[in-house]
Design an enzyme around this catalytic site. Structure first.
Site, mmCIF file in Angstrom:
data_model
loop_
_atom_site.group_PDB
_atom_site.id
_atom_site.type_symbol
_atom_site.label_atom_id
_atom_site.label_comp_id
_atom_site.label_asym_id
_atom_site.label_seq_id
_atom_site.Cartn_x
_atom_site.Cartn_y
_atom_site.Cartn_z
ATOM 1 N N SER A 1 91.369 -27.038 10.344
ATOM 2 C CA SER A 1 91.524 -26.168 11.499
ATOM 3 C C SER A 1 92.660 -25.161 11.278
ATOM 4 O O SER A 1 92.620 -24.369 10.352
ATOM 5 C CB SER A 1 91.740 -27.008 12.756
ATOM 6 N N ASP B 1 88.583 -22.168 10.746
ATOM 7 C CA ASP B 1 87.215 -22.659 10.956
ATOM 8 C C ASP B 1 86.559 -22.047 12.189
ATOM 9 O O ASP B 1 85.489 -22.475 12.612
ATOM 10 C CB ASP B 1 87.170 -24.187 10.996
#
Length: 573
Positions: free
Chosen positions: A144, A305
């Site tokens: 992330s 992401d």
């Protein structure tokens, strides 16, 4: 074996490749580093793995990925899901393609079909792919918004959401049973492809994902009318958002989209930003420079992401760019969806807005204004995705929007995870609506403050790494349970919810009730004057997080109250 013995095994066993053994031999004599790499197995939490890339049991590498995948494979087989298969995606981080391959080949060696994207894709597209392809599970290789040295491994189940009870605990138990590499299976990629087990996902799924995004637009005709008047600066921060974000904006008709050239290409070293997090002002430096050159209306950034969105907007009164928290941008989208769907008669029956317990209380006011059911869930978007499944199974509510404070939201039910691509699209539509009405996003936000109240929220994190850090976090949470505060930020504590014990204690009466939410290591304090705060250890990072929120009479009043609450809360640790 103690950590020193495990270290020696990794240094000498030919199972580990030469590069891994060389990396470990280079730290011989550095006792602290050896201990940190080997004092435990990298924890497979309720969402998956996340850790620093490198050799060792407490690191992200092909061996820890294989171990985790073998446990997942065992669970899928027990559930009879081999033929349904697993969809796998990855972002731009270092080793993401390698971890994707290793996960797929481990599954294949266990007789499980895999569908693998040919290159990086946003996390929400993986969520979409799981349901679209009828898979049993999904995997995303990503850390992330973490710093460049991290990577991770997130697991999704057949509903398209990250794993929730009972699957999370059951998978965790299966992973824990895989205690040695002799239990791990893998195979050659060419053999897996020849056997029809390793399949590549084609571009047709990108097209279907894009169509679902565009279906969320409420006024495409208004976008076409105003799109030429809106100037948008966007940065993917070297991640996976570049192609899908630009594509959806182009297909909707936006013509003035300026991409930060230095951050356009995927690059897991993140050469222009140390921390690729759209919550961080430093991540916006290049984007804001470009915005000033082109006189942009809004400035947008997605994380690697592409499930989180950060926002700046130009304030026409001052000429400066104002930053928006995830709560603020989420509320702008929520208000727009509820208002416009109510006005044009497209609001479904029994509509519901879903948020996490640490998200702004303004959501409650907005939901009430439009007669929409508001449902609160634990921190983590997987619980929002889970609610969509419950609505469908129980035929109760119709999901209209979901958001969390950490810069994530979802319009529509095509995915079951937060999606920065749809958030960009919706926020640009809101900006077009504002432009048509001679407003900016900041003007719209101020109008909402005037209408609902000046809600402001904050988040402070304390990073505690290594063995000592884990111990310190446990001590802090235990201390707050054993000695709960009676005042915070000048406000009386009215009630305390302990989600680990599943209790909500009313301070004045002493009455105890159940929280009604799953067990989680979270403490939540309800305070006077519509203030609140919450403490929890992160499930993905070595951090303890302090959330807090207030309602003021003005921005200045709210900021003062927020500052006092923050200072008092941090003393509790």
């Amino acid at each position: 074996m103690d950590y020193r013995e495990v270290y020696r095994q990794w240094c000498t066993d030919p199972y580990f490749d030469e590069e891994t053994r060389k990396e470990l031999l280079a730290i011989e004599g550095d006792e602290k580093e050896i201990e940190d790499r080997f004092y435990r197995q990298l924890e497979f939490g309720t969402g998956g793995l996340r850790g620093v890339i490198g050799a060792g049991t407490n690191r992200m590498n092909i061996y820890t990925v294989r171990l985790a995948t073998q446990g997942l494979a065992n669970y899928i087989i027990a559930q009879g899901g081999q033929e349904k298969g697993v969809a796998i995606a990855h972002d731009s981080r270092i080793m993401s393609p390698e971890f994707t391959r290793e996960a797929a080949l481990c599954l294949n060696a266990n007789g499980i079909l895999t569908y693998v994207f040919d290159s990086l894709r946003p996390t929400p597209e993986l969520s979409f792919a799981v349901r679209e392809l009828g898979c049993m599970a999904g995997i995303v290789i990503t850390a992330s918004h973490n710093p460049r040295e991290y990577n991770g491994y997130k697991v999704y189940w057949e509903d398209g959401a990250q794993i929730t009870p009972p699957h999370d605990k059951n998978i965790l138990a299966e992973v824990a049973k895989v205690t040695g590499f002799s239990q791990v299976r893998t195979m050659d990629k060419a053999a897996a492809e020849a056997g029809g087990l390793y399949r590549t996902i084609g571009s047709s799924l990108d097209d279907r994902y894009m169509e679902e995004l565009k279906k969320q637009s409420i006024h495409p005709e208004m976008i076409r009318e105003m799109a030429g008047d809106i100037k948008i600066v966007y940065t993917p921060l070297h991640g996976s958002g570049n192609l899908p974000v630009r594509r959806v904006l182009k297909e909707l008709g936006f013509t003035h989209v300026y991409v930060v050239e230095e951050q356009e290409k995927p690059d897991g070293t993140f050469p222009t930003v140390a921390y690729p997090n759209p919550e961080s002002p430093k991540a916006f430096e290049l984007a804001l420079n470009l915005a000033k050159k082109v006189d942009a209306d809004i400035v947008l950034a997605t994380d690697p992401d592409a499930d989180r969105l950060g926002v700046y907007c130009k304030d026409q009164n001052t000429g400066e760019y104002v930053s928006f928290t995830g709560n603020m941008s989420g509320m702008l989208i929520a208000e727009y969806i509820l208002r416009e769907r109510t006005a044009n008669g497209t609001m479904p029956k029994n509509p519901a807005l879903v948020e996490t317990i640490v998200t702004t209380d303004m959501a409650k006011a907005i939901a009430s204004a439009y007669h929409v059911k508001l449902i609160e869930v634990l921190t983590g978007f997987k619980y929002i995705g889970e609610q969509i499944k419950f609505f469908e199974e129980q035929n109760t509510y119709q999901y209209v929007f979901g958001l969390e404070e950490s810069y994530g939201c979802l319009a529509g039910t095509y995915a079951r995870d937060k999606d920065a691509c749809v958030a960009v699209m919706m926020l640009c539509e809101v900006a077009a609506w504002c432009k048509k009405h001679q407003m900016t996003l900041w003007d719209a936000m101020v109008d909402m403050y005037e209408k609902y109240g000046y809600y402001r929220e904050g988040l402070e994190t304390l990073t505690l790494t290594g063995v000592d850090g884990t111990r310190k976090m446990k001590q802090m949470m235990s201390g707050m349970r054993e000695h709960p505060p009676v005042m915070l930020g000048g406000n009386k504590v009215l009630a305390v919810s302990d989600y680990l014990a599943d209790t909500r204690l009313e301070i004045a009466s002493g009455d105890k009730t159940k929280t009604g939410l799953p067990s989680s290591n979270v403490l939540y304090y309800e305070l006077e004057n519509q203030a609140w705060c919450c403490v929890r250890p992160s499930g993905t990072e070595p951090k303890i997080k302090f959330y807090f929120g207030v309602k003021g009479d003005s921005l200045q009043d709210a900021e003062a109250k927020l500052g006092a609450l923050k200072d008092d809360l941090l003393k509790q640790g």
